[in-house]
Design a protein around this motif. Structure first.
Motif, short mmCIF file in Angstrom:
data_model
loop_
_atom_site.label_atom_id
_atom_site.label_comp_id
_atom_site.label_asym_id
_atom_site.label_seq_id
_atom_site.Cartn_x
_atom_site.Cartn_y
_atom_site.Cartn_z
N PRO A 18 23.61 76.45 50.69
CA PRO A 18 22.54 75.64 51.29
C PRO A 18 23.08 74.51 52.16
N SER A 19 24.20 73.92 51.77
CA SER A 19 24.77 72.82 52.55
C SER A 19 25.17 73.27 53.95
N ASP A 20 25.56 74.53 54.11
CA ASP A 20 25.90 75.04 55.45
C ASP A 20 24.67 75.01 56.37
N PHE A 21 23.52 75.40 55.83
CA PHE A 21 22.28 75.39 56.62
C PHE A 21 21.85 73.96 56.93
N LEU A 68 17.64 78.54 62.02
CA LEU A 68 18.80 79.18 62.65
C LEU A 68 18.47 80.62 62.98
N THR A 69 19.22 81.18 63.91
CA THR A 69 19.05 82.58 64.30
C THR A 69 20.27 83.38 63.88
N PRO A 70 20.15 84.71 63.78
CA PRO A 70 21.32 85.53 63.47
C PRO A 70 22.41 85.33 64.51
N PRO A 71 23.70 85.44 64.16
CA PRO A 71 24.19 85.82 62.83
C PRO A 71 24.36 84.68 61.84
N GLU A 72 24.15 83.42 62.26
CA GLU A 72 24.37 82.31 61.33
C GLU A 72 23.56 82.48 60.04
N ILE A 73 22.28 82.84 60.19
CA ILE A 73 21.42 82.94 59.01
C ILE A 73 21.91 84.02 58.05
N TRP A 74 22.60 85.02 58.56
CA TRP A 74 23.14 86.07 57.70
C TRP A 74 24.43 85.63 57.02
N THR A 103 28.70 87.48 43.94
CA THR A 103 29.49 88.56 43.33
C THR A 103 30.98 88.38 43.54
N GLY A 104 31.36 87.55 44.52
CA GLY A 104 32.78 87.38 44.85
C GLY A 104 33.33 88.46 45.74
N ASP A 105 32.51 89.46 46.08
CA ASP A 105 32.95 90.53 46.97
C ASP A 105 32.94 90.05 48.41
N PRO A 106 33.78 90.63 49.26
CA PRO A 106 33.77 90.24 50.68
C PRO A 106 32.39 90.50 51.30
N TRP A 107 32.02 89.64 52.26
CA TRP A 107 30.76 89.80 52.97
C TRP A 107 31.01 90.71 54.16
N PRO A 108 30.43 91.93 54.17
CA PRO A 108 30.74 92.89 55.24
C PRO A 108 30.16 92.49 56.59
N GLU A 109 30.68 93.10 57.64
CA GLU A 109 30.11 92.95 58.96
C GLU A 109 28.72 93.59 59.00
N LYS A 110 27.93 93.20 60.02
CA LYS A 110 26.54 93.65 60.10
C LYS A 110 26.42 95.17 60.11
N GLU A 111 27.24 95.86 60.88
CA GLU A 111 27.12 97.32 60.95
C GLU A 111 27.36 97.96 59.59
N GLN A 112 28.33 97.45 58.85
CA GLN A 112 28.59 98.01 57.53
C GLN A 112 27.43 97.70 56.57
N ARG A 113 26.88 96.51 56.69
CA ARG A 113 25.72 96.17 55.85
C ARG A 113 24.54 97.08 56.18
N GLN A 114 24.37 97.40 57.47
CA GLN A 114 23.27 98.28 57.86
C GLN A 114 23.47 99.68 57.30
N GLY A 122 20.45 91.82 53.76
CA GLY A 122 20.80 90.65 52.99
C GLY A 122 21.41 89.50 53.77
N GLU A 123 21.57 88.38 53.06
CA GLU A 123 22.24 87.19 53.59
C GLU A 123 23.33 86.76 52.63
N ASN A 124 24.41 86.26 53.18
CA ASN A 124 25.53 85.80 52.36
C ASN A 124 25.12 84.69 51.40
N LEU A 125 24.10 83.92 51.76
CA LEU A 125 23.59 82.86 50.91
C LEU A 125 23.31 83.36 49.50
N ASN A 126 22.78 84.57 49.39
CA ASN A 126 22.43 85.13 48.09
C ASN A 126 23.49 86.07 47.53
N GLU A 127 24.23 86.72 48.41
CA GLU A 127 25.12 87.79 47.97
C GLU A 127 26.52 87.32 47.61
#
Length: 318
Positions: free
Chosen positions: A250-253, A239-245, A112-123, A104-109
C-alpha cells in the motif's frame, strides 16, 4: 432494462459493516452486487481487507441478490481451490453467483514469496486456470502441469448450474484476447471511446455474455465534500498499468499518488454533488452497451449514498 448493482469494497469497510451495507442496498432497490477480493488494501487509510469468500457465503445467504467477485487464481489461490469455492457457492445458490478471473496484482499476490511474473506469463497462467476450473466444474478429475500444477483434483460437489466465468479487462487487447474463453466482460469506468473499443473488440472476437461496468463515484452534499471523499479514499487507485499491477505494498501506491492532480482523480472517479449529473453519466454508460452497472461509492459511509441514489438516481437510469 439496465441492471444496477452495488459494489462492495473490502478494502474500505470491515466485513460486518459491508454485509449490513449490501443488505441495505437490496432493501433500497439495487438489483445485484459484486465485491473485490484483496489481501491488502490499496492504502493504509482504507484500512480493511476481509476474506471475500467467507463474506460471499454470508451475503448470498442473507440477501436474494446475484453476486460476483473479481479474483485472481494462479498464485495466492490455487485454481483447484477457486474451482471448489466457486462451485460450492454456485451449488448452494444456483444462478446467483459469477466470478471474474483476472491475472492479479502484486499487491495481493506477493504474500506467497514467489516471483511476480511478467504480464504475458500471468495472462497465460490465468488462461490455464480458467480451463482447469471449467473442467472441475464439469466434474472432471484434472491433472495439469504447466504454469500451474494440478494433481488428480475433482469436485465432489460439482455445481449443476455452472457459475459464469467473466473476463476482467482494462485494455482493448485483454478484452479481445479474453473473448475466446469468457462468459462475459467486466471493466471499470474509463473514457467512452476506450470503453466502446473494448466492447467492440470483445464482441468482434466472439465474446459472449453480458458487458459489465464497475463505476467509481463520489457524491456528497457539496462539491468540495465529494472531492475530499474521493481524494482521501481513492487517490491511491488512480494509477494506470503496469504500476497498478506491479506495486507491492500500500505504501507504494500512497507514495506514487501523494501529489495527485485533481484532474487525474476526476478521470478515475465520477465526482459530483449533483445527483442528476450522476444519473446522466450512468445513462451514458448504459447507452454504450453495458448490460450491468455496479456503483462503487468510494466513501466509507454507504447509507446516505444508498438512500439518495435509490430515490433519485436508480429510477432515472432505469
Amino acid at each position: 432494462m439496465t441492471t444496477i448493482g452495488f459494489h462492495a469494497s473490502h478494502e474500505q469497510l470491515a466485513p460486518a459493516q459491508l454485509l449490513a451495507d449490501v443488505q441495505l442496498a437490496e432493501q433500497a432497490g439495487f438489483d445485484a452486487a459484486m465485491c473485490s477480493d484483496h489481501f491488502e488494501p490499496w492504502s493504509a487509510v482504507q484500512g480493511h481487507s476481509g476474506f471475500a469468500w467467507s463474506w460471499l457465503g454470508a451475503a448470498l445467504a442473507t440477501t436474494s441478490l446475484r453476486f460476483g467477485v473479481v479474483t485472481a487464481p494462479g498464485q495466492r489461490y490455487h485454481p483447484a481451490i477457486i474451482a471448489q469455492a466457486s462451485g460450492t457457492l454456485a451449488s448452494m445458490f444456483p444462478g446467483r453467483f459469477w466470478a471474474a478471473l483476472g491475472s492479479g496484482e502484486n499487491l495481493n499476490e506477493h504474500i506467497t514469496g514467489d516471483p511476480w511474473p511478467e504480464k504475458e506469463q500471468r495472462q497465460q497462467r490465468i488462461e490455464e486456470c480458467v480451463d482447469i476450473i471449467r473442467r472441475m466444474h464439469d466434474g472432471e478429475e484434472v491433472t495439469h502441469r504447466g504454469l500451474v500444477t494440478v494433481e488428480q483434483a475433482r469436485l465432489w460437489d460439482a455445481p449443476e448450474i455452472k457459475p459464469h466465468l467473466i473476463a476482467p479487462a482494462v485494455s482493448v487487447e485483454t478484452a479481445a484476447r479474453s473473448a475466446r474463453w469468457a462468459d462475459g466482460l467486466v471493466t471499470v469506468n474509463q473514457p467512452h471511446e476506450k470503453l466502446t473499443d473494448m466492447i467492440r473488440a470483445y464482441r468482434e472476437n466472439g465474446g459472449q455474455g453480458k458487458a459489465i461496468l464497475q463505476v467509481h463515484l463520489s457524491w456528497a452534499p457539496t462539491e468540495d465534500e465529494a472531492m475530499e471523499i474521493a481524494r482521501a479514499q481513492w487517490s491511491a487507485n488512480c494509477l494506470t498499468p503496469p504500476e497498478i499491477w506491479d506495486f507491492k505494498r500500500p505504501s507504494d501506491f500512497e507514495e506514487a499518488t501523494r501529489n495527485l492532480p485533481e484532474d487525474e482523480l476526476q478521470s478515475t472517479v465520477q465526482i459530483s454533488a449533483d445527483l442528476a449529473v450522476h444519473a446522466q453519466r450512468l445513462r451514458e454508460f448504459a447507452d454504450l452497451g453495458f448490460d450491468e452497472l455496479y456503483l462503487h461509492f468510494v466513501g466509507t459511509e454507504q447509507k446516505p449514498f444508498i438512500e439518495a441514489f435509490a430515490e433519485h438516481v436508480l429510477p432515472e437510469v432505469r
